[in-house]
Write a protein that holds these residues in place. Structure first.
Motif, PDB file in Angstrom:
ATOM      1  N   THR A   1       0.826  -1.060  -0.066  1.00  0.00           N
ATOM      2  CA  THR A   1       0.106  -0.002   0.083  1.00  0.00           C
ATOM      3  C   THR A   1       0.781   1.292  -0.116  1.00  0.00           C
ATOM      4  OG1 THR A   1      -1.618  -1.159   1.300  1.00  0.00           O
ATOM      5  CG2 THR A   1      -1.844   1.416   1.343  1.00  0.00           C
ATOM      6  N   THR A   2       1.834   1.173   0.549  1.00  0.00           N
ATOM      7  CA  THR A   2       2.834   2.409   0.750  1.00  0.00           C
ATOM      8  C   THR A   2       3.469   2.585  -0.325  1.00  0.00           C
ATOM      9  OG1 THR A   2       3.242   1.927   3.110  1.00  0.00           O
ATOM     10  CG2 THR A   2       4.826   3.630   2.059  1.00  0.00           C
ATOM     11  N   LEU A   3       3.972   1.606  -0.994  1.00  0.00           N
ATOM     12  CA  LEU A   3       4.743   1.770  -2.259  1.00  0.00           C
ATOM     13  C   LEU A   3       3.665   1.935  -3.618  1.00  0.00           C
ATOM     14  CD1 LEU A   3       7.282  -1.361  -2.093  1.00  0.00           C
ATOM     15  CD2 LEU A   3       7.633   0.967  -1.660  1.00  0.00           C
ATOM     16  N   ASP A   4       2.525   1.659  -3.389  1.00  0.00           N
ATOM     17  CA  ASP A   4       1.627   2.128  -4.307  1.00  0.00           C
ATOM     18  C   ASP A   4       1.227   3.854  -4.568  1.00  0.00           C
ATOM     19  OD1 ASP A   4       1.492  -0.418  -5.568  1.00  0.00           O
ATOM     20  OD2 ASP A   4      -0.344  -0.940  -4.527  1.00  0.00           O
ATOM     21  N   GLN A   5       1.754   4.217  -3.483  1.00  0.00           N
ATOM     22  CA  GLN A   5       1.351   5.713  -3.248  1.00  0.00           C
ATOM     23  C   GLN A   5       2.434   6.420  -4.309  1.00  0.00           C
ATOM     24  OE1 GLN A   5       1.800   7.232   0.857  1.00  0.00           O
ATOM     25  NE2 GLN A   5       0.117   5.621   1.169  1.00  0.00           N
ATOM     26  N   PRO A   6       1.966   7.269  -5.012  1.00  0.00           N
ATOM     27  CA  PRO A   6       2.765   7.977  -6.122  1.00  0.00           C
ATOM     28  C   PRO A   6       3.833   8.922  -5.420  1.00  0.00           C
ATOM     29  CG  PRO A   6       0.486   8.462  -6.578  1.00  0.00           C
ATOM     30  CD  PRO A   6       0.580   7.650  -5.193  1.00  0.00           C
ATOM     31  N   LYS A   7       3.716   9.452  -4.164  1.00  0.00           N
ATOM     32  CA  LYS A   7       4.685  10.055  -3.588  1.00  0.00           C
ATOM     33  C   LYS A   7       5.938   9.357  -3.095  1.00  0.00           C
ATOM     34  CE  LYS A   7       2.819  10.432   1.146  1.00  0.00           C
ATOM     35  NZ  LYS A   7       2.265  11.517   2.009  1.00  0.00           N
ATOM     36  N   VAL A   8       5.741   8.171  -3.237  1.00  0.00           N
ATOM     37  CA  VAL A   8       6.832   6.964  -2.641  1.00  0.00           C
ATOM     38  C   VAL A   8       7.205   6.449  -3.847  1.00  0.00           C
ATOM     39  CG1 VAL A   8       7.282   4.921  -1.558  1.00  0.00           C
ATOM     40  CG2 VAL A   8       5.626   6.733  -0.318  1.00  0.00           C
ATOM     41  N   LYS A   9       6.390   6.029  -4.788  1.00  0.00           N
ATOM     42  CA  LYS A   9       6.616   5.327  -5.979  1.00  0.00           C
ATOM     43  C   LYS A   9       7.611   6.000  -7.032  1.00  0.00           C
ATOM     44  CE  LYS A   9       3.701   2.558  -8.961  1.00  0.00           C
ATOM     45  NZ  LYS A   9       2.242   2.499  -9.614  1.00  0.00           N
ATOM     46  N   TYR A  10       7.219   7.084  -7.410  1.00  0.00           N
ATOM     47  CA  TYR A  10       8.194   7.832  -8.159  1.00  0.00           C
ATOM     48  C   TYR A  10       9.415   8.197  -8.051  1.00  0.00           C
ATOM     49  CZ  TYR A  10       3.743   7.728 -10.853  1.00  0.00           C
ATOM     50  OH  TYR A  10       2.505   7.238 -11.457  1.00  0.00           O
ATOM     51  N   PRO A  11       9.538   8.754  -6.734  1.00  0.00           N
ATOM     52  CA  PRO A  11      10.801   8.789  -6.228  1.00  0.00           C
ATOM     53  C   PRO A  11      11.798   7.450  -6.231  1.00  0.00           C
ATOM     54  CG  PRO A  11       9.579  10.107  -4.678  1.00  0.00           C
ATOM     55  CD  PRO A  11       8.740   9.187  -5.692  1.00  0.00           C
ATOM     56  N   LEU A  12      11.186   6.482  -5.783  1.00  0.00           N
ATOM     57  CA  LEU A  12      11.911   5.325  -5.999  1.00  0.00           C
ATOM     58  C   LEU A  12      12.367   4.904  -7.272  1.00  0.00           C
ATOM     59  CD1 LEU A  12      10.108   3.077  -3.149  1.00  0.00           C
ATOM     60  CD2 LEU A  12      12.328   4.106  -3.149  1.00  0.00           C
ATOM     61  N   ILE A  13      11.552   5.084  -8.313  1.00  0.00           N
ATOM     62  CA  ILE A  13      11.760   4.653  -9.526  1.00  0.00           C
ATOM     63  C   ILE A  13      12.836   5.651 -10.169  1.00  0.00           C
ATOM     64  CG2 ILE A  13      11.023   4.873 -11.956  1.00  0.00           C
ATOM     65  CD1 ILE A  13       8.278   4.057 -10.708  1.00  0.00           C
ATOM     66  N   GLY A  14      12.757   6.959  -9.847  1.00  0.00           N
ATOM     67  CA  GLY A  14      13.927   7.784 -10.202  1.00  0.00           C
ATOM     68  C   GLY A  14      15.338   7.312  -9.442  1.00  0.00           C
ATOM     69  N   ALA A  15      15.180   6.813  -8.288  1.00  0.00           N
ATOM     70  CA  ALA A  15      16.594   6.551  -7.513  1.00  0.00           C
ATOM     71  C   ALA A  15      16.893   5.232  -8.086  1.00  0.00           C
ATOM     72  CB  ALA A  15      16.287   6.275  -6.067  1.00  0.00           C
ATOM     73  N   GLY A  16      16.127   4.327  -8.639  1.00  0.00           N
ATOM     74  CA  GLY A  16      16.494   3.056  -9.405  1.00  0.00           C
ATOM     75  C   GLY A  16      17.001   3.482 -10.816  1.00  0.00           C
TER      76      GLY A  16
END
Length: 73
Positions: A45-60
């Motif tokens: 649920t936490t990872l599905d939130q856009p404010k968490v998901k997109y920064p993680l994708i960017g870091a990856g």
């Protein structure tokens, strides 16, 4: 004020049944599989939130680019 032995026995049985029920509930709530499932769904649920998901994708992506850059040197 002495109580009737039958009454005392019934009260003990009620208390025993209530304790057994409480222990069953605690056993279910503290089940390692249930705890793991709850943690997994909470993380999902936490990872599905856009404010968490997109920064993680960017870091990856950034880490991936840095690794490619280092390999090409």
């Amino acid at each position: 004020m002495a109580r009737d032995p039958d009454t005392i026995e019934r009260e003990i049985e009620k208390a025993r049944d209530a304790l057994a029920s409480t222990l069953d509930e605690l056993g279910t709530k503290a089940s390692p599989k249930r705890l793991a499932d709850n943690a997994k769904s909470s993380l999902q649920t936490t990872l599905d939130q856009p404010k968490v998901k997109y920064p993680l994708i960017g870091a990856g992506v950034l880490i991936g680019l840095l690794l490619v850059r280092k390999l090409l040197r």
